[in-house]
Design a protein around this motif. Sequence first.
Motif, PDB file in Angstrom:
ATOM      1  N   TYR A 613       0.850  -1.194   0.000  1.00  6.18           N
ATOM      2  CA  TYR A 613       0.000   0.000   0.000  1.00  6.18           C
ATOM      3  C   TYR A 613       0.884   1.242   0.000  1.00  6.18           C
ATOM      4  O   TYR A 613       1.891   1.296   0.706  1.00  6.18           O
ATOM      5  N   SER A 614       0.478   2.254  -0.757  1.00  7.45           N
ATOM      6  CA  SER A 614       1.255   3.500  -0.787  1.00  7.45           C
ATOM      7  C   SER A 614       0.376   4.638  -1.286  1.00  7.45           C
ATOM      8  O   SER A 614      -0.737   4.435  -1.751  1.00  7.45           O
ATOM      9  N   LYS A 615       0.906   5.864  -1.151  1.00 10.26           N
ATOM     10  CA  LYS A 615       0.299   7.062  -1.726  1.00 10.26           C
ATOM     11  C   LYS A 615      -1.147   7.279  -1.276  1.00 10.26           C
ATOM     12  O   LYS A 615      -2.042   7.542  -2.074  1.00 10.26           O
ATOM     13  N   ILE A 616      -1.374   7.201   0.028  1.00 11.11           N
ATOM     14  CA  ILE A 616      -2.707   7.520   0.521  1.00 11.11           C
ATOM     15  C   ILE A 616      -2.967   9.009   0.372  1.00 11.11           C
ATOM     16  O   ILE A 616      -2.084   9.846   0.596  1.00 11.11           O
ATOM     17  N   LYS A 617      -4.165   9.339  -0.055  1.00  5.87           N
ATOM     18  CA  LYS A 617      -4.564  10.735  -0.204  1.00  5.87           C
ATOM     19  C   LYS A 617      -5.847  10.971   0.582  1.00  5.87           C
ATOM     20  O   LYS A 617      -6.871  10.329   0.323  1.00  5.87           O
ATOM     21  N   VAL A 618      -5.761  11.862   1.552  1.00  5.31           N
ATOM     22  CA  VAL A 618      -6.927  12.220   2.354  1.00  5.31           C
ATOM     23  C   VAL A 618      -7.106  13.725   2.296  1.00  5.31           C
ATOM     24  O   VAL A 618      -6.129  14.472   2.167  1.00  5.31           O
ATOM     25  N   PRO A 619      -8.340  14.209   2.376  1.00  2.33           N
ATOM     26  CA  PRO A 619      -8.561  15.660   2.327  1.00  2.33           C
ATOM     27  C   PRO A 619      -8.096  16.324   3.615  1.00  2.33           C
ATOM     28  O   PRO A 619      -8.076  15.704   4.681  1.00  2.33           O
ATOM     29  N   GLN A 633      -2.905   3.644  -3.355  1.00  2.98           N
ATOM     30  CA  GLN A 633      -2.414   2.786  -4.432  1.00  2.98           C
ATOM     31  C   GLN A 633      -2.003   1.444  -3.845  1.00  2.98           C
ATOM     32  O   GLN A 633      -1.353   1.382  -2.802  1.00  2.98           O
ATOM     33  N   ILE A 634      -2.408   0.361  -4.505  1.00  3.84           N
ATOM     34  CA  ILE A 634      -2.113  -0.987  -4.022  1.00  3.84           C
ATOM     35  C   ILE A 634      -1.476  -1.783  -5.154  1.00  3.84           C
ATOM     36  O   ILE A 634      -1.949  -1.751  -6.290  1.00  3.84           O
ATOM     37  N   GLU A 643      -7.031 -12.047  -4.501  1.00  2.00           N
ATOM     38  CA  GLU A 643      -7.873 -10.956  -4.022  1.00  2.00           C
ATOM     39  C   GLU A 643      -7.290 -10.381  -2.738  1.00  2.00           C
ATOM     40  O   GLU A 643      -6.625 -11.086  -1.980  1.00  2.00           O
ATOM     41  N   GLU A 644      -7.547  -9.109  -2.530  1.00  6.15           N
ATOM     42  CA  GLU A 644      -7.142  -8.441  -1.306  1.00  6.15           C
ATOM     43  C   GLU A 644      -8.374  -7.822  -0.663  1.00  6.15           C
ATOM     44  O   GLU A 644      -9.234  -7.248  -1.347  1.00  6.15           O
ATOM     45  N   ILE A 645      -8.479  -7.967   0.654  1.00  9.13           N
ATOM     46  CA  ILE A 645      -9.540  -7.284   1.407  1.00  9.13           C
ATOM     47  C   ILE A 645      -8.971  -5.949   1.873  1.00  9.13           C
ATOM     48  O   ILE A 645      -8.171  -5.892   2.810  1.00  9.13           O
ATOM     49  N   VAL A 646      -9.360  -4.891   1.194  1.00  9.50           N
ATOM     50  CA  VAL A 646      -8.883  -3.552   1.520  1.00  9.50           C
ATOM     51  C   VAL A 646      -9.784  -2.992   2.612  1.00  9.50           C
ATOM     52  O   VAL A 646     -10.998  -2.875   2.434  1.00  9.50           O
ATOM     53  N   GLN A 647      -9.191  -2.652   3.742  1.00 12.32           N
ATOM     54  CA  GLN A 647      -9.961  -2.216   4.904  1.00 12.32           C
ATOM     55  C   GLN A 647      -9.597  -0.779   5.278  1.00 12.32           C
ATOM     56  O   GLN A 647      -8.420  -0.425   5.300  1.00 12.32           O
ATOM     57  N   LYS A 678      -3.330  -0.980  -8.657  1.00  9.39           N
ATOM     58  CA  LYS A 678      -4.632  -0.333  -8.773  1.00  9.39           C
ATOM     59  C   LYS A 678      -4.732   0.797  -7.757  1.00  9.39           C
ATOM     60  O   LYS A 678      -4.149   0.726  -6.673  1.00  9.39           O
ATOM     61  N   THR A 679      -5.478   1.820  -8.125  1.00  8.33           N
ATOM     62  CA  THR A 679      -5.816   2.893  -7.190  1.00  8.33           C
ATOM     63  C   THR A 679      -7.229   2.656  -6.685  1.00  8.33           C
ATOM     64  O   THR A 679      -8.167   2.524  -7.478  1.00  8.33           O
TER      65      THR A 679
END
Length: 739
Positions: A613-619, A633-634, A643-647, A678-679
């Motif tokens: 996981y990388s490049k998290i974008k939050v307001p 980005q994963i 498959e990945e369970i994105v939490q 994927k984003t």
Amino acid sequence: MKKRVIISAFLSLFGIAQLQAQMLPYQNVKLTFEQRVNDLVSRMTLEEKVSQMVDEAPAIPRLGIPEYNWWNECLHGVARAGLATVFPEPIGSAASFDADLISRIGNATSDEARAKYNDFIRQGKHGRYEGLTFWSPNINIFRDPRWGRGMETYGEDPYLTSVMGVNFIKGLQGNDPKYLKLVATAKHYMVHSGPESERHRFNATTDQYDFLDTYLPAFKKSVQEGKAFSIMSAYNSYNGVAASANIFLLSKVLRQELGFNGYVVSDCDAVADIYEGHKEAANKEEASAMAVTAGTDLNCGSTYRALVDAVKSGLISEDRINTSVKRLLMARFKLGMFDPDNMVKYASIPYNIVNSKAHQQLALEAARKSIVLLKNANQMLPLSKGIKNIAIIGPNANDEKMLWGNYNGIPAETVTPLQGIKAKLPDANVVYARGCELAETTGVIDSAKVKQNFDEAISVATKSDVVIMFLGLSPRLEGEEMKVQAKGFSGGDRETIDLPKPQEDLIKAISNLHKPLVLVLLNGSALAINWEAENVPAIIDAWYGGQAAGTAIADVLFGDYNPAGRLPVTFYKSTDDLPDFHDYSMRNRTYRYFNGEPLYPFGYGLSYTTFKYSKIKVPQGLTTGESYTVTTQIQNTGNKAGEEIVQLYVKHLDNGIRKPIVALKGFKRIYFKAGEIKTISFNISPESLSLVDKNNKQTERAGISQIFIGGAQPDHQGHTATNITAGKVIVKGAVYAIK
């Protein structure tokens, strides 16, 4: 000839006009359901009205009302009505973390339910388990692993339970703007999760914070988003008042605050419990009047037959009876029971959809997606298909009824783990030994038989290249108010969360042979497998996986399916880590408030590949009341697709208010090819950042919240190879109330 045709047409039109003139308003399909229901109830006597308020409602021939039995079940497929597709027990489906899957299971289940109903009606059958009002789903919070019915739920988290419950309800009730496919019933309302042996007299107590933060959310979502048309009241009392007669729960919260407009049914004989168990009424007349006044419209049981005398003695008015009967008849009208079949699209669903190939495939998909890989030291799994000698050992290896769970239908075919592995490797030497019983019996023990089973397992394991053990629990040990003669089990609940001693002794003996060893758990609740977690190289949890469980397990063990399931409950190390079973406070319970170190945390599960996981974008600088989007980005960094369970979890950094340690607020199950990037985005509402404030209101506060996105909980990174990325959201402005 022409004259005859004209005369015939005239007579036909005259006949239709005459028929319409004779038609009563409740028979007129051009009127609204409300108009028709009001008219029908106005024509009923008090005795007739009361007769419709019990689950075995008799026919009223003079009004054209057929007999109807309100009791039906479809917890994970149509239950107790013969042939049906049997999906994984809900705790297993919850482990899929796949909301769309739950919706499709609901839709398949309701297809089969309608097909069966259509067939029953053709045969003139109106008995129990033959109607369209289903007492599912169970959306209680699985607060304590000792509760035997926790396997019926979607786990311990309010958000996960809400999402799964809403999707299942929508799948069950259909999408027709006028008619319901069937009626879904969210249960058990309210604050209900054991002990089973005391449920008819037990008083569950909480403060308002836990009520609003943990116990209410799934019911709120089921009513407001799922549009569930029925709610089942629980057996227990809540804060000193029986749930079936609790004005706070049924009138103030359910109808006034949540806006519920369907009907409430009691759990079976719960109205009798008001005076027999809870001692809150003097007799059945008083108990019935209390329950109807509070808002329980339908009695599973016979106690409501006393309502005629209750009205005559002034305990309750006939107008209040009218209200309940109208709600019940509204359900039957919305199900199309008083309209021609050609007006109700669901009336044409054919019987051949029951356990169809498409549904069988869905059951397999669900079983695969429910499997959680707990440990895989040195990448022992997947196993090679070239293995020649395989020992299959354990009491759960070849038990098809265990796989069905409880509240189940009967599938045309069930694949046990032993059968699934034999089918997967037809040329291998696959040898089975039971090894031991599930638990120590409290009755007479056949010591010679015990030793024979144990010795046979050791012999089989000694000759093998790999040993696969199938251990855990069974619906014969855990479940609803059961008489179980086994040590460590009481009334359907568990007294300890350890693996039962016979199984513990067996796996330790097998481990001493130093053969490659895999443990497959089949269970409906968490197990404290401390020794196994330390000493067994590979462990998976397959729950009660339904009719296709054996195929799904074999697919995972031998690499034809890459597991991605996640735990919907915390696996604790010991019962000593838990508060008293009777304590309904959430202090030190579930991942949201547990201060200890779990064996395996909620949301945990491994894969045969890895993700970054990388490049998290939050307001930044949100104003209260605003929705927002979070992206990350994963990348699948392994060499296998999966498959990945994105939490997505939220952690509030404000120390001035009571709050969870961390809370799940979003999840997605995403497929990645090997190496694929994927984003992923989450659209988050203001409610995601809200908390229960000191005034017991759900509010979004100004302050700072930390947002985590990953394949696991943020507080337990050490338990998974999956990376987690984090960011902070700053919310500005005043406190914002969430309705």
